[in-house]
Design a protein around this motif. Structure first.
Motif, PDB file in Angstrom:
ATOM      1  N   LEU A  56      39.805  45.499  36.409  1.00 20.70           N
ATOM      2  CA  LEU A  56      39.386  44.937  37.700  1.00 20.70           C
ATOM      3  C   LEU A  56      40.521  44.868  38.718  1.00 20.70           C
ATOM      4  O   LEU A  56      40.256  44.722  39.915  1.00 20.70           O
ATOM      5  N   LEU A  57      41.763  44.987  38.257  1.00 17.35           N
ATOM      6  CA  LEU A  57      42.885  44.970  39.198  1.00 17.35           C
ATOM      7  C   LEU A  57      42.886  46.198  40.110  1.00 17.35           C
ATOM      8  O   LEU A  57      43.463  46.176  41.193  1.00 17.35           O
ATOM      9  N   SER A 102      41.317  45.351  43.379  1.00 22.37           N
ATOM     10  CA  SER A 102      41.553  43.943  43.722  1.00 22.37           C
ATOM     11  C   SER A 102      42.311  43.730  45.022  1.00 22.37           C
ATOM     12  O   SER A 102      42.680  42.607  45.333  1.00 22.37           O
ATOM     13  N   SER A 126      42.300  38.880  49.259  1.00 15.90           N
ATOM     14  CA  SER A 126      41.942  39.822  48.200  1.00 15.90           C
ATOM     15  C   SER A 126      42.043  39.139  46.839  1.00 15.90           C
ATOM     16  O   SER A 126      42.711  38.108  46.678  1.00 15.90           O
ATOM     17  N   ALA A 127      41.379  39.740  45.839  1.00 13.86           N
ATOM     18  CA  ALA A 127      41.414  39.192  44.481  1.00 13.86           C
ATOM     19  C   ALA A 127      42.842  39.193  43.942  1.00 13.86           C
ATOM     20  O   ALA A 127      43.250  38.269  43.225  1.00 13.86           O
ATOM     21  N   PHE A 128      43.622  40.219  44.293  1.00 13.42           N
ATOM     22  CA  PHE A 128      45.016  40.282  43.833  1.00 13.42           C
ATOM     23  C   PHE A 128      45.846  39.171  44.480  1.00 13.42           C
ATOM     24  O   PHE A 128      46.672  38.544  43.821  1.00 13.42           O
ATOM     25  N   PRO A 168      35.522  38.811  46.116  1.00 13.56           N
ATOM     26  CA  PRO A 168      35.526  39.352  44.751  1.00 13.56           C
ATOM     27  C   PRO A 168      35.224  40.845  44.730  1.00 13.56           C
ATOM     28  O   PRO A 168      34.501  41.357  45.586  1.00 13.56           O
ATOM     29  N   TYR A 169      35.817  41.529  43.755  1.00 13.73           N
ATOM     30  CA  TYR A 169      35.498  42.939  43.534  1.00 13.73           C
ATOM     31  C   TYR A 169      35.339  43.163  42.034  1.00 13.73           C
ATOM     32  O   TYR A 169      36.272  42.926  41.278  1.00 13.73           O
ATOM     33  N   SER A 205      33.575  38.301  38.409  1.00 15.35           N
ATOM     34  CA  SER A 205      34.766  39.152  38.537  1.00 15.35           C
ATOM     35  C   SER A 205      36.023  38.304  38.767  1.00 15.35           C
ATOM     36  O   SER A 205      37.102  38.632  38.280  1.00 15.35           O
ATOM     37  N   GLN A 206      35.878  37.184  39.478  1.00 15.19           N
ATOM     38  CA  GLN A 206      37.032  36.295  39.668  1.00 15.19           C
ATOM     39  C   GLN A 206      37.368  35.524  38.398  1.00 15.19           C
ATOM     40  O   GLN A 206      38.507  35.124  38.191  1.00 15.19           O
ATOM     41  N   VAL A 241      39.736  37.879  36.635  1.00 13.02           N
ATOM     42  CA  VAL A 241      41.046  37.971  37.303  1.00 13.02           C
ATOM     43  C   VAL A 241      41.881  36.729  37.017  1.00 13.02           C
ATOM     44  O   VAL A 241      43.077  36.824  36.708  1.00 13.02           O
TER      45      VAL A 241
END
Length: 467
Positions: A49-50, A53, A62-64, A286-287, A293-294, A297
Motif C-alpha cells: 500500500l505504500l 501512498s 497523503s497516507a505516507f 486513503p489509498y 487501507s489506513q 498503513v
C-alpha cells in the motif's frame, strides 16, 4: 493532595495494579483473533500500500505523510532511553517481550486507525480531522466520553508531553555540550513555531522528509555495529530467548522482570491502543479509498517503531555487553554502549539522535491536540492561536523544569486516554470486523477496494458526504 491522587491513579493503571498492561494485551489478542491474524496474514500488503501512498488533496494529507506524522510522535525517547530502561531492569529477555507486545499491538493499531478514518469529519477549512473523540461521539453516541477523551488528550499530547520531550533535548545537549537550558528552550520554541504555524500540513511536510532520514540514519548505524560484531550475534539472540523464558540462572524473578519491563516499554514506545495514532490516520486521503487501507498503513508504523527502531537500540546496547547487571538506566546506558562502539563520537551521536527524535515528537504532539479543536468548535483563528501560545509556553517551561511530578501527570493522562480508547474500540468491534471483511472480500476478488456509505453495517453513522 493532587500528587496523592495522581500517584494512586498511576499505581492502579501502571503500577501494582497493572490494569493497562492487562487491558492492552487482552485488546491485542482480541483483535488478532477477531481479524484473523491480519498483522501476520496480510504482512506483505502493508508494504504494497505504500506504492500509492503519496496522493494528497485539498481535504487531507497523503497516507505516507500520515504514517510519517504518526512515527514523528511515536519515535522519541522511548526508542533510545526506554529500551535501555527495559534492558537494565528486565535483562535481555525484555526485548523478546517487547517484540511480542508489538506483534499484538499491530492488530490494535489497525483497529483504532480504521475507526479514525471511517468516522473522520471536515473542519472549518474543509480539511479532514478525526480520532477517538469523533468515533466515540458518532459511533457510540457518547458525547460525554468523547469530551473526557479530548480533555485528557489536550493535557497530555497538547501540553505536557511536549514539555517532557523539550526537557529531554535540553538535558541531552547540556550534558554533552554544556548548552544553557534556557537558550536551548528558546531555539526549540522558534523551530517548533516555524513548523506548526503551517498547521497539520506543515507538520506533515516536515515529518515526510525528516522521519525517513532519521530512521534510515539510525538503523544504518545499528546495522554497521551489528556487522562489525557479527560473531557475537548468535550468542546475543540465544541469550534474548533464554532470558525471556527464565532459562538463565537467575530464575523466576528475572522472568517476571523481563516480561513486565519488555511489555511496558513496548507499549510506551509504539502507542498502539492509546488513541493517539487515529488522529494522523483520520487526516489522510486513503489509498485505496477505503478506511481499512489506513489501518494497514498505521499498523506498519507499530512495526517500524518497535520491531525496527527499538530493536536497533537493543542490539547496540547488548552487543556492547549491556545487561541487567549494569547500574546505569535510561539514556546513559545507550550513550555508554554507543561510545564503546564508536569511541567519543558515540555520545555525540546519541545526543544528536535523541534531540532529533524528541523534537519530531514535540511537533507531532501539536497536531494531535489541534485535531481535537473541532470537537469544541475552536477550529478557528482565535482557538488555534490560544492553543499554539499555550503549547509553546509549555515547551519553554519544560525545557528548564524539574519534571518528576509532570511525568506522573503525563502518565495519568496517557493512561486514562488509553482506558477510554480501549473500551471504545472493543465496544465497536462489530463495526471494525464488518468494514474489514468488506475490504478483505474485495481485495481477495482482485478488486481495488473502495468504500461507500451503506456498503456494510456500522455503529452510529459517519459524517454525511465524507464517503
Amino acid at each position: 493532595m493532587i500528587n496523592d491522587i495522581v500517584s494512586a491513579v498511576n499505581n492502579v493503571l501502571w503500577g501494582n495494579g497493572q490494569v493497562l498492561i492487562f487491558m492492552l494485551i487482552a485488546c491485542g489478542v482480541w483483535f488478532t483473533v477477531k481479524l484473523g491474524g491480519v498483522q501476520i496474514r496480510h504482512f506483505g500488503h502493508m508494504f504494497t500500500l505504500l506504492k500509492g501512498s503519496n496522493k494528497s488533496s485539498s481535504e487531507g494529507i497523503s497516507a505516507f505523510q500520515a504514517l510519517c506524522t504518526s512515527l514523528s510522535a511515536r519515535v522519541g525517547t522511548g526508542n533510545l532511553a526506554g529500551v535501555a530502561v527495559a534492558i537494565s531492569l528486565g535483562g535481555s529477555g525484555a526485548i523478546f517481550w517487547m517484540w511480542m507486545i508489538a506483534l499484538l499491538g499491530m492488530a490494535t493499531g489497525f483497529a483504532e486507525s480504521v475507526l479514525g478514518q471511517l468516522y473522520k469529519v471536515k473542519d472549518e477549512n474543509g480539511e479532514f480531522r478525526g480520532g477517538p473523540a469523533y468515533y466515540i461521539k458518532q459511533g457510540l453516541n457518547k458525547t460525554w466520553l468523547a469530551v473526557a477523551f479530548s480533555l485528557f488528550l489536550f493535557f497530555g499530547y497538547g501540553f505536557v508531553f511536549s514539555a517532557v520531550q523539550a526537557n529531554t533535548i535540553t538535558d541531552a545537549l547540556n550534558n554533552a555540550y554544556q548548552f544553557p537550558s534556557e537558550y536551548t528552550g528558546i531555539v526549540i520554541i522558534v523551530m517548533a513555531a516555524l513548523i506548526v504555524v503551517g498547521g497539520l500540513r506543515g507538520i506533515a511536510r516536515f515529518a515526510e522528509y525528516v522521519v525517513p532520514f532519521m530512521a534510515v540514519g539510525y538503523v544504518s548505524v545499528a546495522l554497521v555495529i551489528t556487522v562489525l560484531n557479527i560473531d557475537l550475534l548468535p550468542a546475543m539472540l540465544l541469550d534474548i530467548v533464554k532470558s525471556a523464558f527464565g532459562l538463565q540462572e537467575a530464575g523466576a524473578g528475572a522472568l517476571g522482570a523481563a516480561i513486565k519491563n519488555g511489555i511496558q516499554r513496548g507499549l510506551y514506545s509504539n502507542e498502539a491502543g492509546s488513541g493517539s495514532v487515529p488522529h494522523a490516520a483520520a487526516s489522510a486521503v486513503p489509498y485505496p479509498n477505503h478506511p481499512v487501507s489506513q489501518g494497514y498503513v498505521q499498523m506498519l508504523g507499530v512495526f517500524i517503531d518497535t520491531m525496527i527502531l527499538c530493536t536497533a537500540t537493543a542490539f547496540i546496547i547488548l552487543l556492547a555487553g549491556g545487561s541487567s547487571s549494569d547500574q546505569m538506566e535510561g539514556i546513559r546506558l545507550t550513550q555508554e554502549a554507543m561510545s564503546s562502539h564508536l569511541g567519543t563520537g558515540g555520545t555525540d551521536f546519541v545526543a544528536a539522535a535523541i534531540s532529533l527524535f524528541a523534537f519530531t515528537s514535540v511537533v507531532a504532539n501539536y497536531a494531535y491536540g489541534e485535531s481535537n479543536l473541532h470537537m469544541f468548535k475552536l477550529d478557528n483563528r482565535a482557538g488555534r492561536a490560544a492553543y499554539t501560545i499555550g503549547y509553546l509556553a509549555m515547551i519553554y517551561w519544560g525545557a528548564q523544569a524539574a519534571l518528576p511530578q509532570v511525568w506522573a501527570m503525563a502518565d495519568m493522562a496517557l493512561g486514562l486516554m488509553t482506558v477510554i480508547n480501549i473500551i471504545a474500540i472493543v465496544w465497536m468491534t462489530p463495526t471494525i470486523v464488518s468494514i474489514s471483511k468488506d475490504y478483505f472480500t474485495k481485495h481477495d476478488k482482485g478488486e481495488k477496494p473502495e468504500y461507500k456509505t451503506g456498503d456494510c453495517e456500522i455503529q452510529g453513522k459517519s459524517e454525511e458526504g465524507i464517503w
